[in-house]
Write an enzyme that holds these catalytic residues in place. Structure first.
Site, PDB file in Angstrom:
ATOM      1  N   ASP A   1      34.146 -15.078 -16.821  1.00 51.17           N
ATOM      2  CA  ASP A   1      35.347 -14.264 -16.603  1.00 51.17           C
ATOM      3  C   ASP A   1      36.528 -15.024 -17.174  1.00 51.17           C
ATOM      4  O   ASP A   1      36.597 -16.253 -17.040  1.00 51.17           O
ATOM      5  CB  ASP A   1      35.542 -13.992 -15.111  1.00 51.17           C
ATOM      6  CG  ASP A   1      36.424 -12.777 -14.866  1.00 51.17           C
ATOM      7  OD1 ASP A   1      35.933 -11.773 -14.332  1.00 51.17           O
ATOM      8  OD2 ASP A   1      37.621 -12.834 -15.241  1.00 51.17           O
TER       9      ASP A   1
ATOM     10  N   THR B   1      31.740   1.815 -17.863  1.00 54.14           N
ATOM     11  CA  THR B   1      31.711   3.255 -18.162  1.00 54.14           C
ATOM     12  C   THR B   1      32.660   3.548 -19.309  1.00 54.14           C
ATOM     13  O   THR B   1      33.872   3.367 -19.191  1.00 54.14           O
ATOM     14  CB  THR B   1      32.121   4.056 -16.909  1.00 54.14           C
ATOM     15  OG1 THR B   1      31.219   3.702 -15.870  1.00 54.14           O
ATOM     16  CG2 THR B   1      32.047   5.551 -17.156  1.00 54.14           C
TER      17      THR B   1
ATOM     18  N   LYS C   1      25.913   9.068 -17.403  1.00 54.90           N
ATOM     19  CA  LYS C   1      26.795   8.469 -16.399  1.00 54.90           C
ATOM     20  C   LYS C   1      27.948   9.425 -16.043  1.00 54.90           C
ATOM     21  O   LYS C   1      28.219   9.695 -14.877  1.00 54.90           O
ATOM     22  CB  LYS C   1      27.337   7.141 -16.930  1.00 54.90           C
ATOM     23  CG  LYS C   1      28.473   6.539 -16.156  1.00 54.90           C
ATOM     24  CD  LYS C   1      28.041   5.990 -14.812  1.00 54.90           C
ATOM     25  CE  LYS C   1      29.241   5.658 -13.962  1.00 54.90           C
ATOM     26  NZ  LYS C   1      29.197   4.408 -13.283  1.00 54.90           N
TER      27      LYS C   1
ATOM     28  N   LEU D   1      27.920  16.338   0.489  1.00 57.86           N
ATOM     29  CA  LEU D   1      28.416  17.638   0.957  1.00 57.86           C
ATOM     30  C   LEU D   1      29.304  17.433   2.186  1.00 57.86           C
ATOM     31  O   LEU D   1      29.373  18.294   3.048  1.00 57.86           O
ATOM     32  CB  LEU D   1      27.238  18.551   1.324  1.00 57.86           C
ATOM     33  CG  LEU D   1      26.523  19.225   0.155  1.00 57.86           C
ATOM     34  CD1 LEU D   1      25.412  20.134   0.664  1.00 57.86           C
ATOM     35  CD2 LEU D   1      27.495  20.032  -0.722  1.00 57.86           C
TER      36      LEU D   1
ATOM     37  N   GLY E   1      36.227  16.616   3.445  1.00 59.66           N
ATOM     38  CA  GLY E   1      37.142  15.608   3.987  1.00 59.66           C
ATOM     39  C   GLY E   1      38.448  15.571   3.241  1.00 59.66           C
ATOM     40  O   GLY E   1      39.000  16.622   2.864  1.00 59.66           O
TER      41      GLY E   1
ATOM     42  N   CYS F   1      35.917   5.193  -9.540  1.00 58.32           N
ATOM     43  CA  CYS F   1      35.036   5.886 -10.487  1.00 58.32           C
ATOM     44  C   CYS F   1      35.265   7.388 -10.588  1.00 58.32           C
ATOM     45  O   CYS F   1      35.598   7.888 -11.661  1.00 58.32           O
ATOM     46  CB  CYS F   1      33.582   5.626 -10.128  1.00 58.32           C
ATOM     47  SG  CYS F   1      33.117   3.925 -10.404  1.00 58.32           S
TER      48      CYS F   1
ATOM     49  N   ARG G   1      41.811   1.663  -4.596  1.00 59.94           N
ATOM     50  CA  ARG G   1      42.146   2.331  -5.859  1.00 59.94           C
ATOM     51  C   ARG G   1      41.983   3.839  -5.686  1.00 59.94           C
ATOM     52  O   ARG G   1      40.966   4.325  -5.223  1.00 59.94           O
ATOM     53  CB  ARG G   1      41.241   1.825  -6.986  1.00 59.94           C
ATOM     54  CG  ARG G   1      41.681   0.463  -7.507  1.00 59.94           C
ATOM     55  CD  ARG G   1      40.773  -0.069  -8.553  1.00 59.94           C
ATOM     56  NE  ARG G   1      39.521  -0.546  -7.992  1.00 59.94           N
ATOM     57  CZ  ARG G   1      38.512  -1.038  -8.721  1.00 59.94           C
ATOM     58  NH1 ARG G   1      38.620  -1.083 -10.035  1.00 59.94           N
ATOM     59  NH2 ARG G   1      37.411  -1.465  -8.144  1.00 59.94           N
TER      60      ARG G   1
HETATM   61  C1  UDX Z   1      30.544   6.308  -7.171  1.00 66.23           C
HETATM   62  C2  UDX Z   1      29.108   6.770  -7.501  1.00 66.23           C
HETATM   63  O1  UDX Z   1      28.461   7.219  -6.307  1.00 66.23           O
HETATM   64  C3  UDX Z   1      28.343   5.645  -8.167  1.00 66.23           C
HETATM   65  O2  UDX Z   1      27.045   6.098  -8.532  1.00 66.23           O
HETATM   66  C4  UDX Z   1      29.125   5.224  -9.418  1.00 66.23           C
HETATM   67  O3  UDX Z   1      28.492   4.227 -10.101  1.00 66.23           O
HETATM   68  C5  UDX Z   1      30.509   4.763  -9.027  1.00 66.23           C
HETATM   69  O4  UDX Z   1      31.174   5.836  -8.338  1.00 66.23           O
HETATM   70  P1  UDX Z   1      31.743   4.864  -5.270  1.00 66.23           P
HETATM   71  O5  UDX Z   1      33.015   5.183  -5.965  1.00 66.23           O
HETATM   72  O6  UDX Z   1      31.490   3.463  -4.852  1.00 66.23           O
HETATM   73  O7  UDX Z   1      30.476   5.280  -6.184  1.00 66.23           O
HETATM   74  O8  UDX Z   1      31.676   5.752  -3.941  1.00 66.23           O
HETATM   75  P2  UDX Z   1      30.885   7.018  -3.392  1.00 66.23           P
HETATM   76  O9  UDX Z   1      30.114   6.603  -2.202  1.00 66.23           O
HETATM   77  O10 UDX Z   1      30.174   7.765  -4.431  1.00 66.23           O
HETATM   78  O11 UDX Z   1      32.118   7.884  -2.845  1.00 66.23           O
HETATM   79  C6  UDX Z   1      33.164   8.312  -3.712  1.00 66.23           C
HETATM   80  C7  UDX Z   1      34.219   9.080  -2.953  1.00 66.23           C
HETATM   81  O12 UDX Z   1      33.730  10.347  -2.541  1.00 66.23           O
HETATM   82  C8  UDX Z   1      34.720   8.400  -1.667  1.00 66.23           C
HETATM   83  O13 UDX Z   1      36.119   8.561  -1.592  1.00 66.23           O
HETATM   84  C9  UDX Z   1      34.036   9.162  -0.558  1.00 66.23           C
HETATM   85  O14 UDX Z   1      34.752   9.137   0.658  1.00 66.23           O
HETATM   86  C10 UDX Z   1      33.985  10.560  -1.161  1.00 66.23           C
HETATM   87  N1  UDX Z   1      32.918  11.416  -0.616  1.00 66.23           N
HETATM   88  C11 UDX Z   1      31.611  11.079  -0.827  1.00 66.23           C
HETATM   89  C12 UDX Z   1      33.241  12.584   0.067  1.00 66.23           C
HETATM   90  O15 UDX Z   1      34.422  12.908   0.245  1.00 66.23           O
HETATM   91  N2  UDX Z   1      32.232  13.385   0.507  1.00 66.23           N
HETATM   92  C13 UDX Z   1      30.920  13.078   0.323  1.00 66.23           C
HETATM   93  O16 UDX Z   1      30.065  13.864   0.755  1.00 66.23           O
HETATM   94  C14 UDX Z   1      30.604  11.886  -0.365  1.00 66.23           C
END
Ligand code: UDX
Length: 440
Positions: free
Chosen positions: A31, A122, A205, A251, A254, A261, A329
């Site tokens: 890094d 990504t 992706k 599903l 919220g 991401c 973030r």
């Molecule tokens: C996501 C992808 O799942 C992962 O495969 C990718 O590589 C990076 O982005 P991450 O951002 O860590 O991962 O979180 P994730 O658990 O997917 O949740 C993303 C957001 O969606 C969160 O804010 C979570 O609260 C929200 N969420 C998730 C909902 O509001 N409802 C759901 O049913 C699921």
């Protein structure tokens, strides 16, 4: 045992490096941030990720995991080099590739023997081809290399489990032998491996993240209809989820999706479509619904407080974009806090691990030591993150300490009827409130 170099020690880089080391490989993480590397050498993690610290310690002790700021040291023995640097959103929604470009260039300048360069960041579809061009142009002497795209699907908060038990590994390359060599690294994980061309791998992706974000926006739109019609979206999702064609995941209605991401990737995919003359109707709707979901929370609080937030004390439970991470973030909690403050509200908040990261992002937010302090004398309490420790609070005590008994549950943690019986004016997301005060 293979020899691997990982460029970047953020979420993806650090988890990738540590997990490959744990699988018995020799791994060096590079890094350019000397402070980060110094801390890692002392065993201090730059991020909060359950289980990571112990795993780093174990592999450092075993001599399989090393940290350096030097590309020369990192590449000295490497057969594989993973690019795991950040790709933040540029102003127009396009992914900003300056770190990927710099990493490819520096690898090219320092490589002395053939290497397989694997991109995990990504990046917009087509970047793989472009990485190969940069490497070729930046090499002082021609040395053989191959570029493989290997998009990362790990989730924050469960990153190690996701790495060790992936649903699949996706590899894209024009060089079938190189892709096969990278597949060997993933074989111990015993998951399906999809080998395809670079552009298709990069697209998998984006399409995966956009689809998951679409499911969330879909159920959020359904939640709004549920609210108006007197249905309960949590039961609707449960009833839908048993259908094998639909499945139960992603599903949960919220406050909308956040994090590093989904917001960035949906935006970038829409932008790719736009720049190629297409109109990304569905992706636009997904983003619009997601923004609306955050606004809805503020509107609910304001309405329940009689139409004005001026001088009102609002408590927020949770700042991280989801539980088990200190990442704020694009966190819905910060958007909501900002909006409440802009409309004259006074905001106090508590998060089990994300208070430090949140302070850096948002000034003027009062941070307290626990949920009970946040509730004290509050005009309204809002649950923004579904941390486990918020699921079994002493709600009787909370109710008694609040100035007004207004509870907006942005994650549908609590049972509306139980909260009503405790004396709360409760609003979840999409839960049987028919506009006429079903629960109060
Ligand atoms: C996501 C992808 O799942 C992962 O495969 C990718 O590589 C990076 O982005 P991450 O951002 O860590 O991962 O979180 P994730 O658990 O997917 O949740 C993303 C957001 O969606 C969160 O804010 C979570 O609260 C929200 N969420 C998730 C909902 O509001 N409802 C759901 O049913 C699921």
């Amino acid at each position: 045992m293979k020899s691997i170099c990982v460029i970047g020690s953020g979420y993806v880089g650090l988890v990738t490096a540590t997990c490959f080391a744990d699988l018995g490989n020799h791994v060096v993480t590079v890094d350019i941030d000397a402070r980060k590397i110094d801390k890692l050498k002392q065993g201090i993690m730059p991020i909060y990720e359950p289980g990571l610290e112990e795993l780093v310690e174990r592999n450092v002790k075993a001599g399989r995991l090393h940290f350096t700021t030097s590309y020369d040291d990192g590449l000295a023995q490497a057969q594989y080099v993973f690019i795991c640097v950040g790709t933040p959103s540029a102003v127009d929604g396009e992914a900003d590739l300056k770190y990927v470009r710099a990493a490819a260039q520096t690898i090219a300048e320092h490589m002395r023997h053939p290497l397989i360069i694997i991109n995990k960041s990504t990046v917009p579809v087509g970047t793989g081809d472009w990485t190969a061009d940069i490497v070729k142009k930046s090499q002082p002497e021609p040395v053989d290399f191959a570029v493989v795209s290997c998009p990362e699907f790990l989730r924050e908060g469960s990153a190690i489990g996701d790495f060790m038990s992936p649903d699949r590994t996706v590899l894209g390359s024009t060089d079938a032998a190189a892709a096969q060599k990278v597949a060997e690294l993933y074989e111990p994980l015993k998951a399906p491996i999809v080998i395809t061309d670079i552009r298709t791998a990069e697209m998998i992706k984006y399409a995966s993240n956009a689809f998951l974000a679409t499911r969330i926006s879909f159920i959020n739109e359904i939640s709004i209809i549920c609210e108006r019609l007197g249905a309960d979206v949590t039961e609707v999702a449960r009833g839908m989820g048993y259908d094998k064609r639909i499945g139960p995941h992603f599903l949960q209605a919220g406050v909308g999706y956040g994090g590093s991401c989904f917001p960035k990737d949906v935006k970038a995919l829409a932008n790719m479509a736009l720049t190629h003359g297409m109109h990304p109707q569905l992706l636009n709707a997904v983003m619009e619904i997601n923004d609306f979901q955050r606004k809805q929370i503020v509107l609910k609080v304001r309405d329940l407080l009689g139409g004005s937030l001026e001088g009102k004390q609002v408590g927020l439970l949770g700042l991280a974009f989801k539980p088990n991470t200190d990442d704020v973030r694009d966190a819905p909690a910060l958007t909501v806090a900002r909006s409440l403050m802009n409309q004259g509200g006074k905001v106090r908040a508590y998060d089990p691990v994300a208070m430090e990261t949140a302070t850096a992002e948002l000034k003027g937010l009062a941070l307290l030591d626990n949920a009970y302090q946040v509730a004290e004398d509050a005009d309204a309490l809002v649950i923004m993150t579904d941390w486990n420790e918020f699921k079994q609070l002493d709600m009787k005590r909370i109710r008694a300490s609040m100035k007004l008994p207004i509870l907006v549950d942005g994650r549908n943690i609590y049972d509306p009827q139980v909260m009503h019986d405790l004396g709360f004016i409760y609003r979840g997301v999409g839960r049987g409130y028919n506009g006429e005060g079903l629960h109060d």
